[in-house]
Design a protein around this motif. Sequence first.
Motif, PDB file in Angstrom:
ATOM      1  N   SER A 255       3.493 -30.969  12.181  1.00  0.00           N
ATOM      2  CA  SER A 255       4.548 -31.559  12.988  1.00  0.00           C
ATOM      3  C   SER A 255       5.112 -30.540  13.978  1.00  0.00           C
ATOM      4  O   SER A 255       5.220 -29.350  13.684  1.00  0.00           O
ATOM      5  CB  SER A 255       5.666 -32.064  12.072  1.00  0.00           C
ATOM      6  OG  SER A 255       6.785 -32.444  12.835  1.00  0.00           O
TER       7      SER A 255
ATOM      8  N   LEU B 238      -8.394 -48.662   9.164  1.00  0.00           N
ATOM      9  CA  LEU B 238      -7.668 -47.439   8.828  1.00  0.00           C
ATOM     10  C   LEU B 238      -8.276 -46.739   7.626  1.00  0.00           C
ATOM     11  O   LEU B 238      -7.800 -45.700   7.194  1.00  0.00           O
ATOM     12  CB  LEU B 238      -6.196 -47.769   8.546  1.00  0.00           C
ATOM     13  CG  LEU B 238      -5.403 -48.300   9.726  1.00  0.00           C
ATOM     14  CD1 LEU B 238      -3.972 -48.626   9.261  1.00  0.00           C
ATOM     15  CD2 LEU B 238      -5.384 -47.291  10.860  1.00  0.00           C
TER      16      LEU B 238
ATOM     17  N   VAL C 271      -4.339 -43.470   1.429  1.00  0.00           N
ATOM     18  CA  VAL C 271      -4.557 -43.191   2.847  1.00  0.00           C
ATOM     19  C   VAL C 271      -4.892 -41.724   3.019  1.00  0.00           C
ATOM     20  O   VAL C 271      -4.521 -40.871   2.221  1.00  0.00           O
ATOM     21  CB  VAL C 271      -3.304 -43.543   3.681  1.00  0.00           C
ATOM     22  CG1 VAL C 271      -3.020 -45.025   3.586  1.00  0.00           C
ATOM     23  CG2 VAL C 271      -2.103 -42.737   3.223  1.00  0.00           C
ATOM     24  N   GLN C 272      -5.639 -41.433   4.084  1.00  0.00           N
ATOM     25  CA  GLN C 272      -6.028 -40.060   4.372  1.00  0.00           C
ATOM     26  C   GLN C 272      -4.825 -39.248   4.822  1.00  0.00           C
ATOM     27  O   GLN C 272      -4.078 -39.663   5.702  1.00  0.00           O
ATOM     28  CB  GLN C 272      -7.110 -40.038   5.469  1.00  0.00           C
ATOM     29  CG  GLN C 272      -7.611 -38.660   5.847  1.00  0.00           C
ATOM     30  CD  GLN C 272      -8.318 -37.968   4.687  1.00  0.00           C
ATOM     31  OE1 GLN C 272      -9.059 -38.608   3.951  1.00  0.00           O
ATOM     32  NE2 GLN C 272      -8.060 -36.692   4.520  1.00  0.00           N
ATOM     33  N   SER C 273      -4.626 -38.088   4.207  1.00  0.00           N
ATOM     34  CA  SER C 273      -3.523 -37.215   4.590  1.00  0.00           C
ATOM     35  C   SER C 273      -3.777 -36.628   5.964  1.00  0.00           C
ATOM     36  O   SER C 273      -4.903 -36.245   6.306  1.00  0.00           O
ATOM     37  CB  SER C 273      -3.369 -36.087   3.561  1.00  0.00           C
ATOM     38  OG  SER C 273      -2.361 -35.199   3.950  1.00  0.00           O
ATOM     39  N   SER C 274      -2.724 -36.530   6.761  1.00  0.00           N
ATOM     40  CA  SER C 274      -2.839 -35.991   8.104  1.00  0.00           C
ATOM     41  C   SER C 274      -2.947 -34.475   8.060  1.00  0.00           C
ATOM     42  O   SER C 274      -2.274 -33.806   7.282  1.00  0.00           O
ATOM     43  CB  SER C 274      -1.621 -36.390   8.937  1.00  0.00           C
ATOM     44  OG  SER C 274      -1.649 -35.742  10.191  1.00  0.00           O
ATOM     45  N   ASN C 275      -3.820 -33.933   8.904  1.00  0.00           N
ATOM     46  CA  ASN C 275      -3.972 -32.482   9.008  1.00  0.00           C
ATOM     47  C   ASN C 275      -3.127 -31.894  10.130  1.00  0.00           C
ATOM     48  O   ASN C 275      -3.113 -30.678  10.334  1.00  0.00           O
ATOM     49  CB  ASN C 275      -5.441 -32.116   9.243  1.00  0.00           C
ATOM     50  CG  ASN C 275      -6.307 -32.447   8.042  1.00  0.00           C
ATOM     51  OD1 ASN C 275      -5.885 -32.277   6.912  1.00  0.00           O
ATOM     52  ND2 ASN C 275      -7.521 -32.936   8.300  1.00  0.00           N
ATOM     53  N   ASP C 276      -2.441 -32.760  10.865  1.00  0.00           N
ATOM     54  CA  ASP C 276      -1.630 -32.289  11.983  1.00  0.00           C
ATOM     55  C   ASP C 276      -0.342 -31.660  11.486  1.00  0.00           C
ATOM     56  O   ASP C 276       0.259 -32.126  10.525  1.00  0.00           O
ATOM     57  CB  ASP C 276      -1.291 -33.443  12.931  1.00  0.00           C
ATOM     58  CG  ASP C 276      -2.535 -33.993  13.600  1.00  0.00           C
ATOM     59  OD1 ASP C 276      -3.509 -33.223  13.732  1.00  0.00           O
ATOM     60  OD2 ASP C 276      -2.525 -35.184  13.950  1.00  0.00           O
TER      61      ASP C 276
ATOM     62  N   THR D  11      -8.231 -47.467   4.564  1.00  0.00           N
ATOM     63  CA  THR D  11      -7.312 -47.428   3.427  1.00  0.00           C
ATOM     64  C   THR D  11      -8.044 -47.916   2.184  1.00  0.00           C
ATOM     65  O   THR D  11      -8.681 -48.956   2.208  1.00  0.00           O
ATOM     66  CB  THR D  11      -6.091 -48.322   3.690  1.00  0.00           C
ATOM     67  OG1 THR D  11      -5.419 -47.839   4.837  1.00  0.00           O
ATOM     68  CG2 THR D  11      -5.136 -48.290   2.498  1.00  0.00           C
TER      69      THR D  11
END
Length: 278
Positions: A47, A15, A40-45, A17
């Motif tokens: 919601s 992952l 952790v890598q921030s999500s670019n999606d 991390t």
Amino acid sequence: MRFFTKLAATTVGVLCTTASAYFFVDEKKRYGVVFAANIVQSSNDISDNLVKPDQQSLSCPIRSSERWNWNWDGRHCEMNKTRAIRHIYLIRHGQYQTRTKFEDEKQLTELGNEQADWAGRALAESGITFTRLVQSGLIRAIQTATIINKYLRFNKVEQDIDLNEGFPFLPEPAGRFIDDIAKGRLELETERMERVFHRYIHRPFPSQTEDSHELIVCHANVIRYFVCRALQIPADAWLRFNLFHCSITHLVCTSDGRVICYGIGDVGHIPQERRSYV
């Protein structure tokens, strides 16, 4: 004195991390881990529960419509080679009584007195030798400057009623202010604000040989307008930001016409639970 240093950053698992640990070094060269965290890598999606923006409607960066005006204060001179710098500290007054129409009754509250005291302590402990103290003619600014001066010990405090609070410029967005001005409930005081701006915000004189540190205790509208004018930001943007009571705004003016803002509305000297802006 303890200095914090990053100890390690290790990639863990698929992952990606990253675990980061930080340790401190005290005056006896002793080490100790303060904390460790997983990064952790921030999500670019976006919601599905959120409204997705219309990509075609998103704003773009705005360029200045005009280049920097080096003679903005009307004092540009090739002969002005001084290396001295003017530091200008704009201090908003402390919290005050607002449930009155009479200016003389708009005195500092108990909290406002505390805020002014914290500002005075911070200025005195800064190690800076301040060269001038100016206050507006309104009671809340006078009281604030008086408390600050308990720590700075100026023999002379200047007073200027042109620094009094007012409505400097029609803001954008204007909202209800257009109607208030049309019906006479609000008076634009751009002429006064311009006059007092040029009186206090300008480059050092050629004869200035040392840096100056000048304190001006006044009001939120005045300070916000000064910041916009000094940084050559459109004057109608002054209402787009706010200032806490007894906050400190720091402008620097150099002989070649540069203006740098080192901080807007700094309230690090006031405890979080004792801050206010209305």
